[in-house]
Design a protein around this motif. Structure first.
Motif, mmCIF file in Angstrom:
data_model
loop_
_atom_site.group_PDB
_atom_site.id
_atom_site.type_symbol
_atom_site.label_atom_id
_atom_site.label_comp_id
_atom_site.label_asym_id
_atom_site.label_seq_id
_atom_site.Cartn_x
_atom_site.Cartn_y
_atom_site.Cartn_z
ATOM 1 N N VAL A 113 0.796 -1.151 -0.121
ATOM 2 C CA VAL A 113 -0.168 0.012 -0.014
ATOM 3 C C VAL A 113 1.046 1.317 -0.088
ATOM 4 C CG1 VAL A 113 -1.650 1.437 1.130
ATOM 5 C CG2 VAL A 113 -1.799 -1.202 1.195
ATOM 6 N N ALA A 114 0.820 1.983 -0.974
ATOM 7 C CA ALA A 114 1.744 3.034 -1.088
ATOM 8 C C ALA A 114 1.129 4.354 -0.693
ATOM 9 C CB ALA A 114 1.989 3.399 -2.528
ATOM 10 N N ASP A 115 -0.200 4.456 -0.647
ATOM 11 C CA ASP A 115 -0.984 5.707 -0.108
ATOM 12 C C ASP A 115 -2.349 5.428 0.450
ATOM 13 O OD1 ASP A 115 -1.013 8.651 0.118
ATOM 14 O OD2 ASP A 115 -2.645 8.577 -1.580
ATOM 15 N N LEU A 116 -2.766 6.334 1.341
ATOM 16 C CA LEU A 116 -4.112 5.825 2.226
ATOM 17 C C LEU A 116 -4.573 7.140 2.597
ATOM 18 C CD1 LEU A 116 -6.370 4.205 3.283
ATOM 19 C CD2 LEU A 116 -4.860 4.102 5.367
ATOM 20 N N ALA A 117 -5.865 7.607 2.051
ATOM 21 C CA ALA A 117 -6.349 8.757 2.132
ATOM 22 C C ALA A 117 -7.741 8.309 2.984
ATOM 23 C CB ALA A 117 -6.626 9.543 1.073
ATOM 24 N N LEU A 118 -7.966 8.814 4.240
ATOM 25 C CA LEU A 118 -9.265 8.372 4.778
ATOM 26 C C LEU A 118 -9.988 9.540 5.104
ATOM 27 C CD1 LEU A 118 -10.504 6.022 6.699
ATOM 28 C CD2 LEU A 118 -9.299 6.734 8.584
ATOM 29 N N LYS A 119 -11.287 9.280 4.853
ATOM 30 C CA LYS A 119 -12.248 10.632 5.096
ATOM 31 C C LYS A 119 -13.545 9.958 5.948
ATOM 32 C CE LYS A 119 -14.302 14.254 3.330
ATOM 33 N NZ LYS A 119 -14.123 15.647 3.753
ATOM 34 N N MET A 120 -13.662 10.796 7.094
ATOM 35 C CA MET A 120 -14.684 10.406 7.924
ATOM 36 C C MET A 120 -15.987 11.102 7.375
ATOM 37 S SD MET A 120 -12.815 8.762 10.084
ATOM 38 C CE MET A 120 -14.025 8.606 11.399
ATOM 39 N N ALA A 121 -17.185 10.516 7.876
ATOM 40 C CA ALA A 121 -18.341 10.873 6.999
ATOM 41 C C ALA A 121 -19.610 10.503 8.319
ATOM 42 C CB ALA A 121 -18.734 10.389 5.739
ATOM 43 N N GLU A 122 -20.496 11.109 7.851
ATOM 44 C CA GLU A 122 -22.012 10.735 8.600
ATOM 45 C C GLU A 122 -22.466 9.303 8.118
ATOM 46 O OE1 GLU A 122 -23.035 12.910 11.206
ATOM 47 O OE2 GLU A 122 -21.335 14.020 11.068
ATOM 48 N N GLU A 123 -23.511 8.871 8.969
ATOM 49 C CA GLU A 123 -24.027 7.715 8.727
ATOM 50 C C GLU A 123 -24.713 7.705 7.128
ATOM 51 O OE1 GLU A 123 -24.341 4.908 10.219
ATOM 52 O OE2 GLU A 123 -23.521 5.510 11.847
ATOM 53 N N PRO A 124 -25.019 6.742 6.312
ATOM 54 C CA PRO A 124 -24.874 5.545 6.911
ATOM 55 C C PRO A 124 -23.758 4.651 6.929
ATOM 56 C CG PRO A 124 -25.766 5.634 4.329
ATOM 57 C CD PRO A 124 -25.531 7.002 5.160
ATOM 58 N N PHE A 125 -22.876 5.418 6.251
ATOM 59 C CA PHE A 125 -21.018 5.157 6.343
ATOM 60 C C PHE A 125 -20.327 5.823 7.161
ATOM 61 C CE2 PHE A 125 -22.753 3.970 1.900
ATOM 62 C CZ PHE A 125 -22.858 2.577 2.162
ATOM 63 N N ASP A 126 -19.467 5.142 7.931
ATOM 64 C CA ASP A 126 -18.641 5.974 8.991
ATOM 65 C C ASP A 126 -17.363 6.704 8.115
ATOM 66 O OD1 ASP A 126 -19.236 3.877 11.516
ATOM 67 O OD2 ASP A 126 -20.497 5.513 10.932
ATOM 68 N N SER A 127 -16.901 6.074 7.025
ATOM 69 C CA SER A 127 -15.825 6.354 6.699
ATOM 70 C C SER A 127 -15.488 5.844 5.104
ATOM 71 C CB SER A 127 -14.598 6.343 7.469
ATOM 72 O OG SER A 127 -14.476 4.850 7.868
ATOM 73 N N SER A 128 -14.566 6.428 4.430
ATOM 74 C CA SER A 128 -14.013 5.942 3.060
ATOM 75 C C SER A 128 -12.691 6.114 3.166
ATOM 76 C CB SER A 128 -14.675 6.531 2.058
ATOM 77 O OG SER A 128 -14.364 7.929 1.984
ATOM 78 N N ALA A 129 -12.165 5.148 2.448
ATOM 79 C CA ALA A 129 -10.496 5.261 2.235
ATOM 80 C C ALA A 129 -10.241 5.062 0.785
ATOM 81 C CB ALA A 129 -9.766 4.113 2.986
ATOM 82 N N ARG A 130 -9.442 6.190 0.269
ATOM 83 C CA ARG A 130 -8.830 5.863 -1.163
ATOM 84 C C ARG A 130 -7.670 5.064 -0.965
ATOM 85 N NH1 ARG A 130 -8.193 10.834 -2.641
ATOM 86 N NH2 ARG A 130 -5.767 10.532 -2.370
ATOM 87 N N ILE A 131 -7.333 4.039 -1.629
ATOM 88 C CA ILE A 131 -6.048 3.378 -1.585
ATOM 89 C C ILE A 131 -5.305 3.135 -2.580
ATOM 90 C CG2 ILE A 131 -5.107 1.144 -0.604
ATOM 91 C CD1 ILE A 131 -7.738 0.489 0.817
ATOM 92 N N THR A 132 -4.110 3.487 -2.759
ATOM 93 C CA THR A 132 -3.063 3.377 -3.806
ATOM 94 C C THR A 132 -2.159 2.241 -3.471
ATOM 95 O OG1 THR A 132 -3.374 5.786 -4.544
ATOM 96 C CG2 THR A 132 -1.697 4.415 -5.418
ATOM 97 N N VAL A 133 -2.254 1.273 -4.354
ATOM 98 C CA VAL A 133 -1.363 -0.082 -4.272
ATOM 99 C C VAL A 133 -0.401 -0.028 -5.286
ATOM 100 C CG1 VAL A 133 -1.130 -2.472 -3.957
ATOM 101 C CG2 VAL A 133 -3.205 -1.126 -3.173
ATOM 102 N N GLU A 134 0.952 -0.272 -5.065
ATOM 103 C CA GLU A 134 2.049 -0.537 -5.955
ATOM 104 C C GLU A 134 2.256 -2.008 -5.997
ATOM 105 O OE1 GLU A 134 5.494 1.781 -5.134
ATOM 106 O OE2 GLU A 134 4.696 3.515 -5.923
ATOM 107 N N ALA A 135 2.083 -2.589 -7.048
ATOM 108 C CA ALA A 135 2.466 -3.994 -7.432
ATOM 109 C C ALA A 135 3.345 -4.336 -8.409
ATOM 110 C CB ALA A 135 1.138 -4.804 -7.502
ATOM 111 N N ASP A 136 4.075 -5.443 -8.392
ATOM 112 C CA ASP A 136 4.875 -6.015 -9.449
ATOM 113 C C ASP A 136 3.919 -6.274 -10.650
ATOM 114 O OD1 ASP A 136 7.120 -5.900 -7.733
ATOM 115 O OD2 ASP A 136 6.967 -8.092 -7.378
ATOM 116 N N PHE A 137 4.436 -5.960 -11.704
ATOM 117 C CA PHE A 137 3.508 -6.070 -12.859
ATOM 118 C C PHE A 137 3.040 -7.419 -12.804
ATOM 119 C CE2 PHE A 137 2.732 -6.855 -17.357
ATOM 120 C CZ PHE A 137 2.049 -5.670 -17.669
#
Length: 162
Positions: A113-137
């Motif tokens: 996992v190269a980057d993680l951006a976490l956003k807190m929010a109201e119900e019905p969902f408590d949060s969201s995360a944008r994840i950037t993953v680096e992987a071998d080809f």
């Protein structure tokens, strides 16, 4: 100086020539070309192995030109290049342990996992995360499967790139 490259090309008439012409035009010497149409990458494209030689400046120009042409170089001198995979998770991410989720993704060999951006929010969902993953080809399918499995187990909505 020599560079051994593996390019990923569409299987259409003229594509190989269109890639090779600028290499010669920039002053690099083509030493080897291996083009096996029956072999495909995970994207359904043809891997073409080429060896080129020239001075460092010329080889840098060739690499820049390949990038400008949109030619994907998947390997340089035997080293697989990384792919970037972006996805969004929505749900009770903080409650379900962010560290555990990232650790499960990082357990795959050649993946981090190269980057993680976490956003807190109201119900019905408590949060969201944008994840950037680096992987071998070539690991993209494994990464996406792992993320989908994590999402199912932790009841996250998973929005993946196409």
């Amino acid at each position: 100086m020599r560079l051994n490259l593996v390019l990923e090309l569409l299987d259409v008439p003229g594509k190989l020539v269109a890639v090779l012409e600028p290499i010669g035009a920039l002053g690099a010497n083509l030493v080897t070309i291996i083009h096996q149409r029956e072999i495909k990458t995970e994207r359904g494209l043809i891997p073409v192995q080429i060896t080129i030689e020239g001075d460092p400046e010329t080889l840098d120009l060739v690499m820049k030109k390949l990038d400008e042409l949109g030619i994907r170089v998947i390997e340089v001198d035997g080293v697989l290049l990384k792919e970037t995979i972006k996805t969004v998770l929505i749900g009770k991410i903080v409650d379900k342990d962010v560290k555990d989720t990232m650790d499960q993704i990082n357990q795959l060999e050649g993946v981090r996992v190269a980057d993680l951006a976490l956003k807190m929010a109201e119900e019905p969902f408590d949060s969201s995360a944008r994840i950037t993953v680096e992987a071998d080809f070539g690991k993209k399918d494994d990464v996406m499967e792992r993320i989908l499995n994590i999402g199912q187990k932790k009841d996250f909505l998973v929005i993946s790139e196409v």
